[in-house]
Write a protein that holds these residues in place. Structure first.
Motif, PDB file in Angstrom:
ATOM      1  N   MET A   1       0.814  -1.219   0.000  1.00  0.00           N
ATOM      2  CA  MET A   1       0.000   0.000   0.000  1.00  0.00           C
ATOM      3  C   MET A   1       0.846   1.266   0.000  1.00  0.00           C
ATOM      4  N   GLN A   2       2.151   1.145   0.169  1.00  0.00           N
ATOM      5  CA  GLN A   2       3.005   2.332   0.284  1.00  0.00           C
ATOM      6  C   GLN A   2       3.007   3.236  -0.944  1.00  0.00           C
ATOM      7  N   PRO A   3       2.776   2.723  -2.163  1.00  0.00           N
ATOM      8  CA  PRO A   3       2.712   3.647  -3.307  1.00  0.00           C
ATOM      9  C   PRO A   3       1.635   4.716  -3.212  1.00  0.00           C
ATOM     10  N   HIS A   4       0.675   4.572  -2.276  1.00  0.00           N
ATOM     11  CA  HIS A   4      -0.387   5.565  -2.115  1.00  0.00           C
ATOM     12  C   HIS A   4       0.018   6.695  -1.166  1.00  0.00           C
ATOM     13  N   GLN A   5       1.278   6.777  -0.812  1.00  0.00           N
ATOM     14  CA  GLN A   5       1.772   7.750   0.171  1.00  0.00           C
ATOM     15  C   GLN A   5       1.305   9.174  -0.106  1.00  0.00           C
ATOM     16  N   SER A   6       1.326   9.596  -1.348  1.00  0.00           N
ATOM     17  CA  SER A   6       0.991  10.986  -1.690  1.00  0.00           C
ATOM     18  C   SER A   6      -0.501  11.257  -1.702  1.00  0.00           C
ATOM     19  N   GLN A   7      -1.337  10.228  -1.596  1.00  0.00           N
ATOM     20  CA  GLN A   7      -2.779  10.442  -1.615  1.00  0.00           C
ATOM     21  C   GLN A   7      -3.287  11.134  -0.344  1.00  0.00           C
ATOM     22  N   GLU A   8      -2.429  11.172   0.678  1.00  0.00           N
ATOM     23  CA  GLU A   8      -2.787  11.906   1.895  1.00  0.00           C
ATOM     24  C   GLU A   8      -3.074  13.375   1.593  1.00  0.00           C
ATOM     25  N   PHE A   9      -2.417  13.930   0.565  1.00  0.00           N
ATOM     26  CA  PHE A   9      -2.640  15.330   0.204  1.00  0.00           C
ATOM     27  C   PHE A   9      -4.108  15.558  -0.174  1.00  0.00           C
ATOM     28  N   ALA A  10      -4.652  14.689  -1.008  1.00  0.00           N
ATOM     29  CA  ALA A  10      -6.030  14.859  -1.472  1.00  0.00           C
ATOM     30  C   ALA A  10      -7.026  14.684  -0.328  1.00  0.00           C
ATOM     31  N   ILE A  11      -6.747  13.749   0.575  1.00  0.00           N
ATOM     32  CA  ILE A  11      -7.654  13.520   1.705  1.00  0.00           C
ATOM     33  C   ILE A  11      -7.694  14.752   2.599  1.00  0.00           C
ATOM     34  N   ARG A  12      -6.530  15.289   2.925  1.00  0.00           N
ATOM     35  CA  ARG A  12      -6.486  16.458   3.816  1.00  0.00           C
ATOM     36  C   ARG A  12      -7.086  17.695   3.160  1.00  0.00           C
ATOM     37  N   ALA A  13      -6.960  17.780   1.824  1.00  0.00           N
ATOM     38  CA  ALA A  13      -7.484  18.945   1.116  1.00  0.00           C
ATOM     39  C   ALA A  13      -9.000  19.035   1.198  1.00  0.00           C
ATOM     40  N   ARG A  14      -9.667  17.991   1.692  1.00  0.00           N
ATOM     41  CA  ARG A  14     -11.124  18.057   1.876  1.00  0.00           C
ATOM     42  C   ARG A  14     -11.499  19.022   3.004  1.00  0.00           C
ATOM     43  N   VAL A  15     -10.585  19.223   3.965  1.00  0.00           N
ATOM     44  CA  VAL A  15     -10.922  20.087   5.102  1.00  0.00           C
ATOM     45  C   VAL A  15      -9.866  21.164   5.364  1.00  0.00           C
ATOM     46  N   GLN A  16      -8.737  21.130   4.668  1.00  0.00           N
ATOM     47  CA  GLN A  16      -7.688  22.133   4.841  1.00  0.00           C
ATOM     48  C   GLN A  16      -7.445  22.856   3.530  1.00  0.00           C
ATOM     49  N   THR A  17      -6.928  24.076   3.617  1.00  0.00           N
ATOM     50  CA  THR A  17      -6.500  24.773   2.408  1.00  0.00           C
ATOM     51  C   THR A  17      -5.230  24.116   1.891  1.00  0.00           C
ATOM     52  N   SER A  18      -4.922  24.371   0.641  1.00  0.00           N
ATOM     53  CA  SER A  18      -3.711  23.792   0.059  1.00  0.00           C
ATOM     54  C   SER A  18      -2.472  24.271   0.803  1.00  0.00           C
ATOM     55  N   GLN A  19      -2.447  25.549   1.183  1.00  0.00           N
ATOM     56  CA  GLN A  19      -1.295  26.065   1.909  1.00  0.00           C
ATOM     57  C   GLN A  19      -1.139  25.365   3.254  1.00  0.00           C
ATOM     58  N   GLU A  20      -2.236  25.099   3.943  1.00  0.00           N
ATOM     59  CA  GLU A  20      -2.164  24.406   5.226  1.00  0.00           C
ATOM     60  C   GLU A  20      -1.629  22.985   5.062  1.00  0.00           C
ATOM     61  N   VAL A  21      -2.080  22.317   4.017  1.00  0.00           N
ATOM     62  CA  VAL A  21      -1.590  20.963   3.779  1.00  0.00           C
ATOM     63  C   VAL A  21      -0.095  20.991   3.470  1.00  0.00           C
ATOM     64  N   LEU A  22       0.333  21.947   2.651  1.00  0.00           N
ATOM     65  CA  LEU A  22       1.751  22.056   2.301  1.00  0.00           C
ATOM     66  C   LEU A  22       2.609  22.360   3.526  1.00  0.00           C
ATOM     67  N   ARG A  23       2.123  23.218   4.400  1.00  0.00           N
ATOM     68  CA  ARG A  23       2.879  23.500   5.624  1.00  0.00           C
ATOM     69  C   ARG A  23       3.091  22.237   6.449  1.00  0.00           C
ATOM     70  N   SER A  24       2.068  21.387   6.492  1.00  0.00           N
ATOM     71  CA  SER A  24       2.188  20.166   7.292  1.00  0.00           C
ATOM     72  C   SER A  24       3.292  19.257   6.777  1.00  0.00           C
ATOM     73  N   ALA A  25       3.598  19.355   5.487  1.00  0.00           N
ATOM     74  CA  ALA A  25       4.618  18.501   4.881  1.00  0.00           C
ATOM     75  C   ALA A  25       5.940  19.224   4.665  1.00  0.00           C
ATOM     76  N   THR A  26       6.034  20.455   5.195  1.00  0.00           N
ATOM     77  CA  THR A  26       7.289  21.210   5.024  1.00  0.00           C
ATOM     78  C   THR A  26       7.675  21.909   6.324  1.00  0.00           C
ATOM     79  N   THR A  27       7.206  23.139   6.524  1.00  0.00           N
ATOM     80  CA  THR A  27       7.708  23.944   7.640  1.00  0.00           C
ATOM     81  C   THR A  27       7.292  23.411   9.001  1.00  0.00           C
ATOM     82  N   THR A  28       6.034  22.971   9.145  1.00  0.00           N
ATOM     83  CA  THR A  28       5.599  22.459  10.446  1.00  0.00           C
ATOM     84  C   THR A  28       6.282  21.133  10.746  1.00  0.00           C
ATOM     85  N   ALA A  29       6.445  20.304   9.737  1.00  0.00           N
ATOM     86  CA  ALA A  29       7.168  19.042   9.925  1.00  0.00           C
ATOM     87  C   ALA A  29       8.623  19.299  10.305  1.00  0.00           C
TER      88      ALA A  29
END
Length: 408
Positions: free
Chosen positions: A327-355
């Motif tokens: 199932m690991q090839p689906h790693q990037s699909q987390e972006f689409a799931i989170r985008a249902r309730v977060q803005t794109s910038q918020e999702v990007l922060r979670s994978a960059t500056t906040t991380a």
């Protein structure tokens, strides 16, 4: 796939600043000794070590703060019976694929050790930067105790590639934490509640006593490290936060008190929503035992509500995937799931500056600025418009650069 071309200049780069949500006019990014030296003021060169971005967006490399690089199968109980050499080879393959998806840094949440981290740092194979914690700590019958109910013998060989180690009592927890820290672990993971992949515990159980949790927190703090805690229910999450756990993994069933504690302690929440969708659809196919399949629904549907609750209150949220086996090839699909309730910038922060903040690497990871590692993505699509485009690395990512080296 190789990291075999050192880049000293990227020209015609439109640099993405995740914090401000802005993209620069075409500019130049200068690189030396794995680090960015200048952005915008360097002189472009035309040698073989210069890369023309062609006006594409250049963003920070992505960070996934919850992976299991040894999990070549969803049957985690099977890992201890495998050769560490075999699983090491599998880990090299899995991490190479992560890098190809744009994840230039990952944090392993149970299993990876100092040897694998050393191999990555020495560039023995293409892989993201690896933050490791060694074996996760579990009580008897806890989330990392992979024995079935009829199995009595517990294999305590530290060399074997299990994701965790069983330890009961504060002294045993201290010793297990110290063993991990002795090898250079970047963090300590403990199991605060039951989970899906373990055979004998309930998802809604709490695990470890207060004294045992304090012991892990004290040992991590003494080594200037921190504890991440696997927890689903509000009861388990809140107890961990009150006792000093800094990073909550999953948190699908948090409540208002959880939010209060996360904010009060400036702690981090690492949801892993994609793993439940994939376990529901593909878990059996990739080795998830039947008993674990039956527990998926307990956490599947609440995760998005928990993410929205935390995001609406300004909790520090970090990207995580937690996928196992095929199932690991689906790693990037987390972006689409989170985008249902977060803005794109918020999702990007979670994978960059906040991380990066969670990892203690502010200014070094998750940004395109002088002094940061030259871990970069050259993108054909704008993730600020729609973060879910990163779910298809083949169409969104033109090139990956890690430490100034181009991935081919």
């Amino acid at each position: 796939m190789n990291l075999d071309l050192n880049i000293n200049t990227i020209t015609n780069a439109r640099v993405l600043d995740v914090e401000t949500g802005s993209i620069s006019e075409p500019t130049t990014v200068m690189i030396k000794d794995e680090r960015i030296t200048e952005v915008g003021s360097g002189t472009a060169t035309a040698d073989k070590n210069a890369l023309d971005a062609g006006g594409r967006i250049v963003s920070p490399g992505l960070i996934d703060a919850h992976v299991h690089v040894l999990a070549a199968t969803a049957n985690l109980g099977d890992l201890g019976d495998q050769s560490p050499y075999y699983l090491g080879a599998q880990a090299a393959r899995l991490m190479g694929d992560m890098l190809g998806r744009g994840f230039t840094t990952v944090r392993d949440a149970g299993g990876a050790d100092f040897g694998l981290a050393a191999a990555v740092s020495e560039n023995l194979f293409p892989a993201p930067r690896l933050f490791f914690g060694g074996k996760a700590l579990s009580q008897t019958g806890g989330h990392a105790d992979m024995r079935g109910p009829g199995t009595q013998v517990l294999d305590k060989h530290l060399c074997c590639p299990n994701i965790g180690i069983v330890c009961d009592g504060a002294d045993a927890v201290r010793k297990a934490a110290r063993e991990n820290l002795r090898t250079g672990a970047d963090h300590i993971k403990i199991m605060l509640s039951g989970g899906v992949a373990s055979p004998t515990d309930r998802v809604d159980s709490t695990q470890f006593s207060d004294d045992e949790i304090r012991a892990a927190v004290e040992e991590a703090s003494a080594a200037n490290r921190y504890v991440l805690g696997h927890a689903y229910t509000a009861r388990a999450v809140n107890r961990g936060l009150e006792l000093g756990v800094r990073s909550i993994e999953h948190g699908n069933l948090i409540d208002d008190r959880s939010i209060q504690l996360l904010l009060e302690h400036r702690a981090f929440l690492v949801p892993t929503l994609v793993t439940y969708e994939r376990l529901k659809q593909e878990g059996a196919q990739f080795g998830l035992p039947e008993a674990s399949q039956e527990k998926v629904d307990d956490v599947l549907y609440a995760g998005l509500d928990a993410l929205k609750l935390a995001n609406d209150h300004g909790v520090k949220i970090v990207y995580g995937s937690d996928l196992l086996g095929g199932m690991q090839p689906h790693q990037s699909q987390e972006f689409a799931i989170r985008a249902r309730v977060q803005t794109s910038q918020e999702v990007l922060r979670s994978a960059t500056t906040t991380a990066a903040e969670l990892l203690g690497e502010e200014g070094k990871l998750g940004v395109v600025s002088p002094g940061a590692f030259a871990d970069l993505l050259i993108l054909d699509a704008n993730p600020l418009d729609d973060a879910s485009v990163l779910g298809d690395a083949h169409s969104a990512i033109h090139a990956v650069v890690k430490g100034g080296r181009l991935l081919r």
